[in-house]
Scaffold this motif. Structure first.
Motif, PDB file in Angstrom:
ATOM      1  N   GLU A   8       2.537 104.401  -7.720  1.00 41.13           N
ATOM      2  CA  GLU A   8       2.027 103.452  -6.728  1.00 41.13           C
ATOM      3  C   GLU A   8       0.821 104.035  -5.988  1.00 41.13           C
ATOM      4  O   GLU A   8      -0.164 103.332  -5.748  1.00 41.13           O
ATOM      5  CB  GLU A   8       3.120 103.079  -5.735  1.00 41.13           C
ATOM      6  CG  GLU A   8       4.189 102.187  -6.313  1.00 41.13           C
ATOM      7  CD  GLU A   8       5.346 101.954  -5.351  1.00 41.13           C
ATOM      8  OE1 GLU A   8       5.203 102.199  -4.130  1.00 41.13           O
ATOM      9  OE2 GLU A   8       6.407 101.510  -5.834  1.00 41.13           O
ATOM     10  N   GLU A  11      -2.107 103.819  -8.268  1.00 39.11           N
ATOM     11  CA  GLU A  11      -2.601 102.438  -8.323  1.00 39.11           C
ATOM     12  C   GLU A  11      -3.439 102.110  -7.086  1.00 39.11           C
ATOM     13  O   GLU A  11      -4.476 101.444  -7.201  1.00 39.11           O
ATOM     14  CB  GLU A  11      -1.428 101.460  -8.435  1.00 39.11           C
ATOM     15  CG  GLU A  11      -0.733 101.512  -9.772  1.00 39.11           C
ATOM     16  CD  GLU A  11       0.529 100.672  -9.821  1.00 39.11           C
ATOM     17  OE1 GLU A  11       0.791 100.086 -10.885  1.00 39.11           O
ATOM     18  OE2 GLU A  11       1.250 100.605  -8.790  1.00 39.11           O
ATOM     19  N   GLN A  12      -3.019 102.589  -5.925  1.00 41.51           N
ATOM     20  CA  GLN A  12      -3.799 102.362  -4.705  1.00 41.51           C
ATOM     21  C   GLN A  12      -5.163 103.033  -4.825  1.00 41.51           C
ATOM     22  O   GLN A  12      -6.184 102.447  -4.466  1.00 41.51           O
ATOM     23  CB  GLN A  12      -3.041 102.871  -3.483  1.00 41.51           C
ATOM     24  CG  GLN A  12      -1.859 102.017  -3.124  1.00 41.51           C
ATOM     25  CD  GLN A  12      -1.061 102.579  -1.952  1.00 41.51           C
ATOM     26  OE1 GLN A  12      -1.313 103.680  -1.471  1.00 41.51           O
ATOM     27  NE2 GLN A  12      -0.086 101.811  -1.496  1.00 41.51           N
ATOM     28  N   GLY A  15      -7.208 101.094  -7.220  1.00 38.36           N
ATOM     29  CA  GLY A  15      -7.621  99.805  -6.684  1.00 38.36           C
ATOM     30  C   GLY A  15      -7.024  98.624  -7.429  1.00 38.36           C
ATOM     31  O   GLY A  15      -7.411  97.481  -7.188  1.00 38.36           O
ATOM     32  N   SER A  16      -6.090  98.893  -8.335  1.00 38.70           N
ATOM     33  CA  SER A  16      -5.415  97.820  -9.070  1.00 38.70           C
ATOM     34  C   SER A  16      -4.147  98.376  -9.700  1.00 38.70           C
ATOM     35  O   SER A  16      -4.032  99.588  -9.928  1.00 38.70           O
ATOM     36  CB  SER A  16      -6.335  97.231 -10.143  1.00 38.70           C
ATOM     37  OG  SER A  16      -6.641  98.210 -11.110  1.00 38.70           O
ATOM     38  N   PRO A  17      -3.213  97.485  -9.989  1.00 40.07           N
ATOM     39  CA  PRO A  17      -1.977  97.953 -10.622  1.00 40.07           C
ATOM     40  C   PRO A  17      -2.218  98.337 -12.079  1.00 40.07           C
ATOM     41  O   PRO A  17      -3.179  97.878 -12.696  1.00 40.07           O
ATOM     42  CB  PRO A  17      -1.044  96.750 -10.517  1.00 40.07           C
ATOM     43  CG  PRO A  17      -1.929  95.568 -10.374  1.00 40.07           C
ATOM     44  CD  PRO A  17      -3.192  96.059  -9.712  1.00 40.07           C
ATOM     45  N   ILE A  18      -1.344  99.189 -12.588  1.00 40.13           N
ATOM     46  CA  ILE A  18      -1.375  99.499 -14.010  1.00 40.13           C
ATOM     47  C   ILE A  18      -0.286  98.671 -14.688  1.00 40.13           C
ATOM     48  O   ILE A  18       0.652  98.208 -14.042  1.00 40.13           O
ATOM     49  CB  ILE A  18      -1.205 101.010 -14.298  1.00 40.13           C
ATOM     50  CG1 ILE A  18       0.164 101.521 -13.845  1.00 40.13           C
ATOM     51  CG2 ILE A  18      -2.346 101.807 -13.660  1.00 40.13           C
ATOM     52  CD1 ILE A  18       0.449 102.976 -14.247  1.00 40.13           C
ATOM     53  N   ARG A  56     -13.564 107.399 -13.533  1.00 37.69           N
ATOM     54  CA  ARG A  56     -14.090 106.124 -13.006  1.00 37.69           C
ATOM     55  C   ARG A  56     -15.602 106.056 -13.153  1.00 37.69           C
ATOM     56  O   ARG A  56     -16.147 104.980 -13.391  1.00 37.69           O
ATOM     57  CB  ARG A  56     -13.691 105.923 -11.551  1.00 37.69           C
ATOM     58  CG  ARG A  56     -12.217 105.632 -11.392  1.00 37.69           C
ATOM     59  CD  ARG A  56     -11.863 105.035 -10.058  1.00 37.69           C
ATOM     60  NE  ARG A  56     -12.159 105.904  -8.926  1.00 37.69           N
ATOM     61  CZ  ARG A  56     -11.743 105.680  -7.698  1.00 37.69           C
ATOM     62  NH1 ARG A  56     -11.002 104.611  -7.433  1.00 37.69           N
ATOM     63  NH2 ARG A  56     -12.037 106.496  -6.726  1.00 37.69           N
ATOM     64  N   SER A  77      -6.599 101.761 -21.302  1.00 39.89           N
ATOM     65  CA  SER A  77      -6.939 100.790 -20.274  1.00 39.89           C
ATOM     66  C   SER A  77      -5.746 100.702 -19.334  1.00 39.89           C
ATOM     67  O   SER A  77      -4.603 100.619 -19.800  1.00 39.89           O
ATOM     68  CB  SER A  77      -7.195  99.424 -20.914  1.00 39.89           C
ATOM     69  OG  SER A  77      -7.166  98.409 -19.943  1.00 39.89           O
ATOM     70  N   THR A  79      -4.629  98.303 -17.760  1.00 43.68           N
ATOM     71  CA  THR A  79      -3.930  97.036 -17.966  1.00 43.68           C
ATOM     72  C   THR A  79      -3.379  96.927 -19.383  1.00 43.68           C
ATOM     73  O   THR A  79      -2.717  95.948 -19.710  1.00 43.68           O
ATOM     74  CB  THR A  79      -4.876  95.851 -17.718  1.00 43.68           C
ATOM     75  OG1 THR A  79      -5.957  95.925 -18.659  1.00 43.68           O
ATOM     76  CG2 THR A  79      -5.409  95.838 -16.294  1.00 43.68           C
TER      77      THR A  79
END
Length: 117
Positions: A8, A11-12, A15-18, A56, A77, A79
């Protein structure tokens, strides 16, 4: 902090969830060697490794989840879209230099985490 809390926090930072399948994969294999040489980073190490390799900056839209012990990063990726697993040299971390090693994480695990040079 638990593994899920580390994910978590990553992810923060990201900047997005995995993808949930990726989180499960990292929780299962993170912090261990897989196959003959690869290490999958522990959830607590994901941010530091991605900052260290400037993922990044050089590979926007991708994350480093491990390395092969020989100077190449394991890239996916966040996602899982696209779903492939790739290796890329840490010195040229651009998508055009990716070498696909599997169609997805479960295929890579079924193959014993093998890859060809």
């Amino acid at each position: 902090m638990s593994e899920s809390e580390h994910i978590e926090a990553f992810e923060q930072w990201l900047g997005s969830p995995i993808a949930s399948a990726l989180a499960v994969f990292i929780e299962e294999y993170g912090g261990s060697f897989v196959g003959e040489q690869c290490v999958i980073y522990a959830p607590a190490d994901l941010r530091e490794r991605n900052e260290c390799y400037e993922t990044r900056q050089y590979c926007p839209g991708w994350i480093t989840i491990g390395d092969d012990g020989g100077g190449r990063a394991v890239m996916v990726s966040p996602t899982l879209s696209p779903s492939g697993v790739f290796l890329v040299d840490h010195g040229v971390m651009t998508e055009d230099c990716f070498l696909q090693v599997a169609g997805d994480l479960s295929e890579w695990a079924r193959l014993g985490f093998r890859y060809t040079d």
